[in-house]
Design an enzyme around this catalytic site. Structure first.
Site, PDB file in Angstrom:
ATOM      1  N   ASP A 175       0.846  -1.189   0.000  1.00  0.00           N
ATOM      2  CA  ASP A 175       0.000   0.000   0.000  1.00  0.00           C
ATOM      3  C   ASP A 175       0.884   1.243   0.000  1.00  0.00           C
ATOM      4  O   ASP A 175       2.000   1.216  -0.526  1.00  0.00           O
ATOM      5  CB  ASP A 175      -0.931  -0.035   1.224  1.00  0.00           C
ATOM      6  CG  ASP A 175      -2.274   0.605   0.943  1.00  0.00           C
ATOM      7  OD1 ASP A 175      -2.337   1.835   0.923  1.00  0.00           O
ATOM      8  OD2 ASP A 175      -3.263  -0.132   0.737  1.00  0.00           O
ATOM      9  N   HIS A 211      -3.534   6.200   3.377  1.00  0.00           N
ATOM     10  CA  HIS A 211      -4.369   5.039   3.070  1.00  0.00           C
ATOM     11  C   HIS A 211      -3.915   3.791   3.810  1.00  0.00           C
ATOM     12  O   HIS A 211      -4.695   3.110   4.481  1.00  0.00           O
ATOM     13  CB  HIS A 211      -4.322   4.816   1.559  1.00  0.00           C
ATOM     14  CG  HIS A 211      -5.231   3.750   1.045  1.00  0.00           C
ATOM     15  ND1 HIS A 211      -4.789   2.527   0.594  1.00  0.00           N
ATOM     16  CD2 HIS A 211      -6.571   3.725   0.886  1.00  0.00           C
ATOM     17  CE1 HIS A 211      -5.797   1.801   0.175  1.00  0.00           C
ATOM     18  NE2 HIS A 211      -6.903   2.506   0.338  1.00  0.00           N
ATOM     19  N   SER A 402     -11.576  -0.861  -0.105  1.00  0.00           N
ATOM     20  CA  SER A 402     -10.290  -0.943   0.597  1.00  0.00           C
ATOM     21  C   SER A 402     -10.512  -1.301   2.056  1.00  0.00           C
ATOM     22  O   SER A 402      -9.875  -2.204   2.611  1.00  0.00           O
ATOM     23  CB  SER A 402      -9.555   0.401   0.530  1.00  0.00           C
ATOM     24  OG  SER A 402      -8.868   0.577  -0.669  1.00  0.00           O
TER      25      SER A 402
END
Length: 588
Positions: A175, A211, A402
């Site tokens: 990620d 994120h 996600s």
């Protein structure tokens, strides 16, 4: 039956009994009455008077007429209140409004009855707290909190009944990196190589996008400092992720704006597979909340091939379905039939943004993915650009497949903690066999239904769990795997069969090396040194891409300096998070 189980069951039995009693009380309370009507101009005047003297908030049950539209709910907002819960089965809703405004609400022609609510606070009162007309979300127990998520998925039951907390399991996250904020700073975070463009600018081993940290908190965040501390109930005074005793391995591929190329993702997957057992790690789960819109057949696609190699190596690969809407196909590599493709649930249905797929390949399972509260990365791209998503300083609210994939990754870590002998196909089978289906929701959108961790652990491992899909060959086009998502510099895109270094891509050669687990040989991948092979405590040091000078690699006449990468944005990019959003009501 052990003591902890007995106590837990008795608590739930009493809770269910109370629910039945409350529903009966509400039904009796809302017996049909005479609808009050009013001249609308007079009503508007009363609204202005009531809104001007809001006073103390109280909770009311508002029963609507059979032909009511949105008028009563809109009136609640005009009065300075908020709708807390829809009670569709009895044509009513629960609202918090100023006590003085109740008589005004009753004058609306589509309102049949307004009754003070003292009976349902036990059920919903802890979900949201209000001060005046401003919304103050409770990050620890409110809507979208991990308290709520672990209850809905029965991860909390798996803690207490099976002691399944992810202990001795490492979850790899490819990620934007993970920043060791509170909740992830107790020594369980391991840094793999930083393959992002920012690794060449001095910003290594952090999450400048926001994120990856958000997902890591969902998977394995915790506020307690000790491991394996024997959960016996869902803690409402601290942040607790799905698998709070799991280790997290971060392999960073994206920088501040989320930009990354498929070649970086494939390299990261190869690294995880080859180094999964280094220095005491036990990588059994790979979270990949990434996907392109490439539609190349998975039988040829190199990204699909890479995730299959991880699967064959004993790593359960959990992939986000994508956020293009219910009518969209699954993203690559979620469309590979071997992995677990995860859609996002919104209450008791599937979120409107969640990709469903088609009859030949669709979502396998769904998990909560709407307005999930997890850990914030102060100063990150998401943080700076979405101030309304900040909750109580240290938390952040995000929606997307996600987040749903992260919930499932944590669940898989729980299952492998309790049953470490399971193979990936068996884990997938248990999850799908135990999932709880939503009524009236298309099967391709929900797959087998909502994740149920405790239910999966109660299942017998089926004898026919092995998947029989045809394996990918991985010798197709790297450029086709990118779909429409391309990194660029100064308006020049990376196209064709070449990686980020401008090195030629040979699908056959890579597939052979990847299958043998030697694509990272001495730090070299695809003929270029990515380094990152020396262990230093809990991080991989020396990541300098020593084989090729970063600023000296030219491609299409452009010198790659890694200064202003573009082409991937949060809302439209390949990372499967649809939005960072502020607190929104969710009470179903």
């Amino acid at each position: 039956m052990n003591a902890a189980y007995s106590v837990k069951w008795e608590e739930k039995r009493r809770w269910y009994s109370t629910v039945v009693l409350i529903v009966a009380m509400i039904a009796a309370l809302l017996a049909p009455g005479t609808s009050a009507s009013a001249d609308l101009p007079l009503l508007q005047s009363a609204v202005e008077d009531a809104a001007g003297s809001a006073g103390q908030f109280e909770r009311f049950i508002v029963q609507e007429t059979a032909t009511a539209g949105d008028g009563p709910e809109l009136l609640v907002g005009e009065l300075g209140g908020v709708v807390v819960l829809e009670l569709g089965i009895i044509d009513a809703f629960v609202a918090d409004i100023p006590a003085s405004a109740a008589t005004v609400l009753l004058q609306h022609p589509e309102v049949a009855k307004v009754t003070p609510d003292s009976s349902v606070d036990y059920l919903w009162g802890h979900f949201r707290q209000w001060e005046g007309t401003s919304q103050q979300m409770d990050a620890l127990t409110g809507p979208g909190s991990m308290y709520e998520v672990t209850e809905k998925t029965r991860a909390d039951d798996a803690w207490s009944w099976y002691q399944a907390t992810g202990d001795d399991v490492t979850v790899a996250i490819i990620d934007s990196g993970v920043t060791p904020v509170a909740g992830l700073s107790d020594g369980r975070l391991i840094n793999g190589p930083d393959l992002s463009f920012e690794s060449q600018t001095g910003e290594q081993y952090v999450d400048t996008f926001g994120h990856g940290t958000h997902l890591a908190g969902i998977i394995a965040g915790r506020d307690r400092a000790t491991r394996a501390y024997g959960y016996s109930y869902n803690h409402d005074d601290e942040f607790t992720g799905m698998a709070p005793d799991a280790d997290v391995l971060s392999v960073r591929t994206a920088g501040r704006n989320g930009a990354t190329d498929v070649s970086q993702i494939i390299a990261a997957i190869d690294w995880v597979v080859q180094h999964r057992n280094d220095n005491g790690m036990n990588v059994r789960v790979l979270n990949l909340s990434f996907g392109t819109d490439g539609t190349q057949d998975y039988l040829l696609d190199p990204l699909a091939y890479a995730v299959e190699q991880a699967w064959k190596a004993g790593i359960v690969v959990v992939v986000a379905a994508g956020n293009d809407g219910n009518s969209a196909l699954l993203r690559n590599p979620a469309y590979d039939p071997f992995v677990i493709a995860v859609g996002a649930a919104d209450g008791n249905s599937v979120a409107s943004f969640s990709n469903c797929g088609d009859r030949s390949r669709h979502v396998d399972i769904v998990a909560p993915g709407r307005s999930i509260v997890s850990l914030r990365t102060p100063g990150s791209y998401a943080d700076v650009n979405n101030p309304d998503a900040v909750v109580q300083e240290r938390f952040f609210v995000g929606s997307g497949t996600s987040q749903a994939a992260a919930v499932v990754s944590g669940a898989v870590a729980q299952i492998l903690d309790a049953k470490p002998y399971l193979e990936p196909d068996e884990v997938k089978s248990l999850l799908m066999e135990s999932a709880r289906r939503f009524w009236g929701v298309d099967s391709k959108c929900q797959g087998s239904g909502m994740l149920d961790v405790a239910g999966a652990l109660r299942q017998w491992v089926p004898w026919d769990a092995d998947q029989n899909a045809t394996p990918s060959k991985g010798n197709g086009s790297l450029d086709a795997a990118r779909g429409s998502y391309r990194i660029s510099m100064d308006g020049v895109e990376l196209n064709g069969e070449q990686d980020i270094f401008g090195q030629a891509w040979d699908g056959d050669a890579h597939a052979e090396l990847s299958a043998m687990g030697v694509s990272w040989s001495g730090g070299d991948w695809n003929g270029v040194s990515w380094s990152g092979v020396s262990w230093s405590g809990v991080s991989w040091s020396g990541v300098s891409w020593s084989g090729v000078s970063w600023s000296g690699v030219s491609w299409s006449g452009v010198s790659w300096s890694g200064v202003s990468w573009s082409g991937v944005s949060w809302s439209a990019g390949a990372w499967s998070g649809v939005s960072w959003d502020g607190p929104v009501p969710r009470y179903n």
